[in-house]
Design a protein around this motif. Sequence first.
Motif, short mmCIF file in Angstrom:
data_model
loop_
_atom_site.label_atom_id
_atom_site.label_comp_id
_atom_site.label_asym_id
_atom_site.label_seq_id
_atom_site.Cartn_x
_atom_site.Cartn_y
_atom_site.Cartn_z
N LEU A 244 0.91 -1.30 0.02
CA LEU A 244 -0.09 0.02 0.16
C LEU A 244 0.79 1.14 -0.06
CD1 LEU A 244 -2.57 1.53 0.12
CD2 LEU A 244 -2.71 1.11 2.65
N SER A 245 1.84 1.22 0.79
CA SER A 245 2.79 2.28 0.83
C SER A 245 3.71 3.00 -0.51
CB SER A 245 4.05 2.16 1.92
OG SER A 245 4.79 3.13 1.95
N LEU A 256 -7.37 2.30 -3.88
CA LEU A 256 -6.51 1.69 -3.26
C LEU A 256 -7.39 1.09 -1.90
CD1 LEU A 256 -3.11 3.64 -3.29
CD2 LEU A 256 -3.92 1.59 -4.62
N ASP A 257 -8.25 2.09 -1.43
CA ASP A 257 -9.08 1.58 -0.15
C ASP A 257 -9.96 0.33 -0.50
OD1 ASP A 257 -7.73 3.68 1.08
OD2 ASP A 257 -9.65 5.15 0.56
N ASP A 258 -10.23 0.11 -1.65
CA ASP A 258 -10.96 -1.16 -1.92
C ASP A 258 -10.28 -2.64 -1.83
OD1 ASP A 258 -12.96 0.58 -2.50
OD2 ASP A 258 -12.81 0.68 -4.43
N ILE A 259 -9.07 -2.39 -1.81
CA ILE A 259 -7.98 -3.53 -1.85
C ILE A 259 -8.14 -4.30 -0.32
CG2 ILE A 259 -5.85 -4.77 -2.23
CD1 ILE A 259 -4.99 -2.27 -3.92
N ASN A 260 -8.47 -5.67 -0.41
CA ASN A 260 -8.54 -6.31 0.92
C ASN A 260 -6.98 -6.78 1.36
OD1 ASN A 260 -9.41 -7.78 2.93
ND2 ASN A 260 -10.72 -9.19 1.95
N PHE A 261 -6.55 -6.03 1.84
CA PHE A 261 -5.22 -6.31 2.24
C PHE A 261 -4.96 -7.41 3.52
CE2 PHE A 261 -4.41 -2.18 0.29
CZ PHE A 261 -2.97 -2.36 -0.18
N GLU A 262 -5.94 -7.48 4.13
CA GLU A 262 -5.99 -8.73 5.43
C GLU A 262 -6.32 -9.97 4.85
OE1 GLU A 262 -7.93 -5.87 5.39
OE2 GLU A 262 -7.12 -4.73 6.89
N SER A 263 -6.82 -10.22 3.58
CA SER A 263 -6.84 -11.60 3.06
C SER A 263 -5.90 -11.62 1.89
CB SER A 263 -8.05 -11.87 2.72
OG SER A 263 -8.59 -10.96 1.44
N ALA A 264 -5.24 -10.66 1.38
CA ALA A 264 -4.25 -10.73 0.14
C ALA A 264 -2.87 -11.28 1.00
CB ALA A 264 -4.03 -9.42 -0.23
N SER A 265 -2.19 -12.21 0.44
CA SER A 265 -0.87 -12.40 0.38
C SER A 265 -0.06 -12.94 -0.79
CB SER A 265 -0.99 -13.58 1.66
OG SER A 265 0.24 -14.16 2.13
N VAL A 266 1.13 -12.83 -0.68
CA VAL A 266 2.05 -13.38 -1.85
C VAL A 266 1.91 -14.95 -1.83
CG1 VAL A 266 3.64 -11.52 -1.90
CG2 VAL A 266 4.00 -13.21 -0.26
N PHE A 281 8.31 -15.30 5.72
CA PHE A 281 8.35 -13.90 6.30
C PHE A 281 7.41 -13.28 5.57
CE2 PHE A 281 9.49 -9.61 6.69
CZ PHE A 281 9.75 -9.26 8.06
N THR A 282 6.45 -12.36 6.28
CA THR A 282 5.55 -11.53 6.03
C THR A 282 5.32 -10.24 6.82
OG1 THR A 282 3.75 -12.65 6.90
CG2 THR A 282 4.42 -13.10 4.60
N ALA A 287 0.29 -1.05 5.90
CA ALA A 287 1.06 -0.33 4.85
C ALA A 287 2.31 -0.92 4.28
CB ALA A 287 1.85 1.07 5.64
N ARG A 288 2.90 -2.02 4.93
CA ARG A 288 4.06 -2.76 4.24
C ARG A 288 3.72 -4.07 3.98
NH1 ARG A 288 8.82 -2.69 8.50
NH2 ARG A 288 7.12 -3.35 9.84
#
Length: 698
Positions: A244-245, A256-266, A281-282, A287-288
């Motif tokens: 996000l940063s 960018l506010d519509d992205i679900n960062f909680e469930s998203a992962s590489v 490592f995550t 933000a990071r």
Amino acid sequence: MSDTNIDETVDQVETDASTLVEWENPPSLADLKSDYEAAQVAHDVHTQEVDNWLKVLNGEQSINTKQGRSKLVPKLARKQAEWRYAALSEPFLSTDDLFNTSPQTFEDKESAVQNGMLLNYQLNCRMDKVAFIDEYVRTAVDEGTVIVRVGWEFEEDKRTIWEDVMEPQPIIDPNTGQPAMDPQTGQPVMQPVKVGQKQKTKTITIKNQPVLTVCDYNNIVLDPTCEGDIEKANFAVFSFETSLSELKKDGRYTNLDDINFESASVLAEPDHEVNSDDTAFTFKDRARKKVIAREYWGFWDIDDTGEVKPFVATWVGSTFIRMEENPYPDKKLPFILVQYLPRRKNIYGEPDAALIEDNQKIVGAVTRGMIDIIGRSANGQQGIRKDALDVTNARKFERGDDYKFNANVDPRQAFHMEVYPEIPRSALEILNMQNNDAEALTGVKAFTQGISGQALGVTATGIRSALDATSKRELGILRRLSNGLNQIGRKIISMNAEFLDDEEMIRITNEKFVAINRNDLGGKYDIKLNISTAEADEQKGSELAFMLQTMGNTMPPEMSQMILADIAKLRKMPDLAKRIAEYKPQPNPLVEQKQQLEIALLQAQVQNESAKGQENMVDVQLKSAKTETELAKARQMQSGADLSDLDFVERESGVKEARELDFEDAKHERAMEAKEHDRMSGLDKAAFDSLTKTPGGA
């Protein structure tokens, strides 16, 4: 995913796309993912091939052997590649002026020169040239294909600076101490004077330059219908890790506010190859936290007219964060693809590992067999015949002391030392044969007696032919790599003409700066790469040195200086080359004075000869005048002589006397006529007078 979830995602994406662009027919996320998934099959085939080639390169072959047997996998492909890396990268790294631009027309000469300076400056000073070239070459050698993403990096920052505050004040006359007055206006003469400072926030450009990225083969999906030519590809999907940063700092992304960062992962994206060595490592903060974004570059009928236009779209998960027309001037896919060993009608190439995989397996099998032969032997162990020593002497023997053996036993047969067994000659011959075959396939001389002139004869001609064949194969690979850099340079030139500031200061030397005007960067040009190899430089240097040696006595000093500068440049001594090119010998005062005196002497001699020439001209004129005088005198004397001769002839013949008599007669006749005239005049006058005296005459 159920059909309901798909429909909900499509509706959401269509809404997001309509908020990003005002196109008549914007593509939906389902459309773009459909292309991505359809190309994934061909992409998986390529990734499996590359994975297998990398396993061969790294010696990661799985060996099924019994317990205690050797599992060694020799890295034959890696040995070949290590010799290939430097041979291909050094030609690009051995020169600072990698790009040598030449104009297509004479009007574009200045633009071509500026483009060349700008390209070399950006590659040498704005980028890590060594790191990029090494990764560029190693990726091509290891994987068979290198894909470079050409982009533009722009970054601004706000800084607080102090600015001088200026106010107009009258100029004081030092003589009178009063304000100086303008004689025309009668007003005091004003000048700006610094009265203080104030803070000001100024926006400055931190980065405004091209950026080159060597793509991971797992993270770039290309159109499989392009028939081996990326210029014909209709789309390319590039995935990258971001946060996000980083997305907010870039400034090109929205929603960018519509992205679900909680469930998203590489880790939730198996199709993407993570760049980090520690995949576990995550980051936990929003933000990071790393997410996978996919960038779609392609063509779409955005105006609903039946004609496609280039565009770019980026999404994270199920959210569009960017959609716009292709921002780059050439309107092409920003990817350059280079094949190490090209395959017909295939967009991907092959590495050397594809050629010598079987050789490496055979070498590994033979090597493991030889190691097992040696490893299974009890080397260094000593056996003693049971009846050779008694208990006491056996202890002495074990301690290393002198001992006595039994008289009825031969010590040469009583003691036996285990040694390594001899390796069969056939195994060594197979190893040599496979190494030679591998070097013949790749054309790389790895000092295992592979490439030699024996196949062509033991003469110098045969050896030279083998080396020439090797260099030609290497040159073919080098040409493909050079062509890739050529295409990269063309894209960067088009971006420079569009994205650079009006004046970009380019540092050419430590003390000279050249201003590049953006409007002068878009001419018609041809780009040539100045590829330099140690062998080619050595050959050129030797030829120039031979030329200088053979023609040095008759060659002007300026030409000798030029050749010496070129030799120093080829010997990788740019400082010496510059000093030689700029060297001007300091004149000796005595020699200089002597030369001046010699010049003055020559000038005096020239003036003296000129004066003599003028004097000779005057003499010629004087002599001409004297000649005319003498000729006149001669004519006069000749005339006098003629007269004397004529007078003599006339006297002798009586002509002169007759002429004199005629003259006297004519004179007498004229006299008589005059007297007659006078007499007649007197008569006429007397008659007139008599008439006038008569009475009727009044």
